[in-house]
Write an enzyme that holds these catalytic residues in place. Structure first.
Site, PDB file in Angstrom:
ATOM      1  CD  GLU A 208      -1.852  -2.334   1.452  1.00 14.42           C
ATOM      2  OE1 GLU A 208      -0.713  -2.598   1.894  1.00 14.42           O
ATOM      3  OE2 GLU A 208      -2.748  -3.193   1.329  1.00 14.42           O
TER       4      GLU A 208
ATOM      5  CG  HIS B  63     -10.520  -6.470   7.287  1.00 12.19           C
ATOM      6  ND1 HIS B  63      -9.434  -7.129   7.795  1.00 12.19           N
ATOM      7  CD2 HIS B  63     -10.348  -6.466   5.939  1.00 12.19           C
ATOM      8  CE1 HIS B  63      -8.641  -7.519   6.803  1.00 12.19           C
ATOM      9  NE2 HIS B  63      -9.176  -7.128   5.668  1.00 12.19           N
TER      10      HIS B  63
END
Lengths: 324, 326
Positions: free
Chosen positions: B60, B129
């Protein structure tokens, strides 16, 4: 390379050396603030590599030890000095300082103060070049200490899988701040680490500017001809501490002396004297003209330039009128 | 007008911007061949190819940095981060570079990058998450942060973001990709600044953004029907810069304020909005402003616990009734 070019190159290296030494003086005079990371000892790297590329045309990006890279890329030295003085005429309008020299007029895309941060940006510049279809390349200078960041590994991987036109130049000065490479790095031959990502790579003496130029020409040709990224490792040494607040006491006197004997400026000067390109007198005259330029043009410009206006504190946070 | 889903609206905005400008490209994990986890780029790989719809490795920070680097020389990258939770990994490039490069270069370099990501808590995805990160981004100078509440905004904000010279973070919501709504057939741009009063009212101002606007709306409808209380619902929409004037105007009208946020309260959207009310509309107030927010816990997996951690419309209803002494 003809005699005139050899002399010019020597002057550029000498200029870089004296410029940095003058920065140290200005720092002690409290004219320059913040952190100041100087370049003496590594001049052959930035100057040699960019001599072999197209400074001002190719994109250049680097870390915090960025003054000489900027100047060789074409950024006017007086604007670099004015930036160190925090003046409005500085290359970053006094908002960046020593570690954040920028000049898009010469495609000098900046010095960045987070170790390893420029790796992905360099790959991004290369991606942009690909999108635009120009014949430019992206050149990223960083020290060997940066290679222990995740960005090194992530970027090598993506640069290779996407075949990006980027040249990574590792200026291996053997110290990440005050820690020797062998104490914190499993594989100290940095070119081998890039090779692990199937990137073409090689290691060279970074003190001899002619060696650097020859190696850089091959590397630049590789990248510019569309063969993908290249990783060039140059073995070098900084003669001063990491920054102004570092005396470099973690290094032995013998080690420093050994490298000082291979001072890139003196090495090249001696070569040119041996070749009869210059005389000792020529060199003295060159030195005098360099010092004169630094004092009477560059320092004068920085001293006499205005500071940014406090009313402009909030300018440049967002792009004015850049978003409807 | 046509009805479309939130993800379809985002896909349409991508498609139009990619078709318009060859320097627009999209990159992220699984966005190409696989079409995107939430389908935001579905079908675009076939149309635009691998140089413009780029499947990235799971890296990322660096792929975001690559997008930022390309934006610095005129490209218009749209970076997708699969979940806001992974944006933590990209923080160095977003905050240390994208948000600062224009300033620290004295205005000489721009980073017109768009970073899209779904935020929020969905269904039992566990602590790593289920993050909400709007407060992190809204605390950073140099960024714009927007949160689309429906397909129309999801389309219009992305279109505006791609054409903006600043770095723009768009926080979508995992639970909203299948939400349906009307989107104009003609090209449409939602401004990146400014709140919107989506339900005018006179008794209490309810400030929300993204999914929390819907909780506020649901509460407002309930209160109108069962208690004859008329709430004004304001979608903050742009969290950075926040529309201070709109907050002040609404409070001056209703004299009461409740902020509804999905995140934990400390240093959050509610704190910021209430600070603005204190600074600019304190003497308009008839009651102390209130925050409706998540519990200060990492989001648990267990369904009952998860539900208890996240705010809802009924909490808003109770807060309004309490505030009005009912």
């Amino acid at each position: 390379m003809d005699a005139a070019d050899q002399k010019r190159l020597l002057r550029e290296m000498l200029f870089a050396r004296r410029f940095e030494e003058r920065c140290a003086e200005a720092y002690h005079e409290r004219k320059i603030g913040g952190f100041l990371h100087l370049y003496p000892g590594q001049e052959a790297c930035a100057i040699g590599v960019l001599e072999a590329a197209r400074p001002g045309h190719d994109y250049v990006i680097t870390g915090y030890r960025d003054h000489v890279h900027a100047i060789k890329a074409g950024v006017p030295a007086r604007e670099v000095m004015a930036e160190l003085y925090g003046k409005e005429t500085g290359s970053s309008r006094g908002r960046g300082g020593s570690m954040h020299i920028f000049d898009p007029d010469y495609n000098f895309m900046g010095g960045y103060a987070l170790v390893g941060g420029p790796f992905p940006l360099a790959a991004g510049l290369a991606k942009g070049i690909k999108m635009k279809g120009t014949d430019q390349i992206s050149i990223c200078f960083l020290g060997e200490g940066a290679n222990n960041q995740g960005t090194f590994h992530e970027t090598m991987n993506m640069a290779k899988i996407w075949n990006l036109p980027v040249l990574f130049v590792c200026e291996n000065n053997h110290y990440g701040i005050g820690t020797a490479d062998y104490r914190c790095t499993a594989v100290t031959d940095q070119y081998k680490r890039a090779a692990a990502y199937s990137i073409e790579s090689s290691q060279h003496d970074g003190q001899d500017i002619e060696t650097v130029m020859e190696a850089a020409r091959k590397a630049v040709d590789h990248v510019r001809s569309g063969q993908g990224p290249y990783f060039l490792e140059l073995l070098t040494y900084r003669l001063r501490g990491h920054s102004m607040s570092d005396s470099g006491a973690y290094r032995s006197k013998e080690e420093v002396e050994q490298w000082a004997r291979r001072d890139p400026v003196l090495l090249y000067k001696n070569k040119l004297v041996e070749r009869g390109v210059i005389s000792e007198d020529d060199y003295q005259a060159m030195e005098k003209s360099v010092l004169d330029e630094i004092e009477n043009d560059i320092i004068k410009f920085a001293e006499e330039s205005p500071e940014p206006r406090v009313e402009d504190l909030g300018k440049y946070v967002l792009v004015e009128g850049g978003c409807k | 007008m046509s009805e479309m889903m939130y993800w379809q609206a985002i896909q349409r905005a991508h498609d139009e911007e990619l078709a318009r400008d060859p320097l627009v490209f999209a990159m992220g994990e699984d966005i190409g061949v696989a079409g995107g986890t939430y389908k935001a780029t579905q079908g675009l790989y076939a149309k635009y190819g691998p140089e413009r719809i780029i499947d990235t490795p799971i890296s990322e920070n660096s792929y975001t940095g690559i997008g930022i680097g390309a934006s610095m020389i005129g490209c218009r990258p749209i970076i997708e981060i699969m979940s806001v939770n992974f944006a933590w990994l990209a923080m160095d490039q977003i905050i240390n570079v994208a948000a600062k490069v224009h300033y620290m270069s004295g205005g000489r370099i721009k980073a017109p990058v768009v970073v899209r990501m779904p935020g929020g808590t969905a269904h039992q995805l566990g602590a790593q998450h289920s993050a909400r990160m709007e407060k992190v981004f809204m605390g950073v100078s140099g960024l714009r942060v927007v949160t689309p509440r429906d397909p129309r905004d999801a389309y219009g904000l992305l279109k505006s973001a791609v054409r903006c010279d600043d770095p723009v973070v768009i926080i979508e919501h995992e639970l909203m990709y299948n939400m349906k709504g009307e989107v104009p057939d003609e090209e449409y741009f939602t401004p990146l600044e400014g709140a919107e009063v989506i339900r005018p009212g006179k008794d209490v101002s309810l400030f929300g953004y993204n999914i929390s606007v819907h909780w506020a709306l649901e509460a407002a409808e309930f209160l109108a029907k069962h208690h004859n209380i008329d709430c004004e619902v304001v979608d903050l929409r742009a969290l950075k810069p926040l529309d201070r004037a709109a907050i002040k105007t609404s409070v001056a009208k209703t004299h009461r304020a409740i902020v509804v946020e999905e995140d934990e309260a400390p240093c959050g959207v509610g704190s910021e909005v209430i600070a603005i009310i204190n600074e600019e509309a304190f003497f308009e107030l008839d009651a102390a402003p209130v925050r409706i927010h998540a519990a200060d816990v990492p989001i648990p997996y267990n369904h009952k616990l998860e539900k208890a951690a996240i705010p809802n419309a009924s909490q808003v209803v109770h807060a309004v009734l309490r505030m009005l002494g009912k």
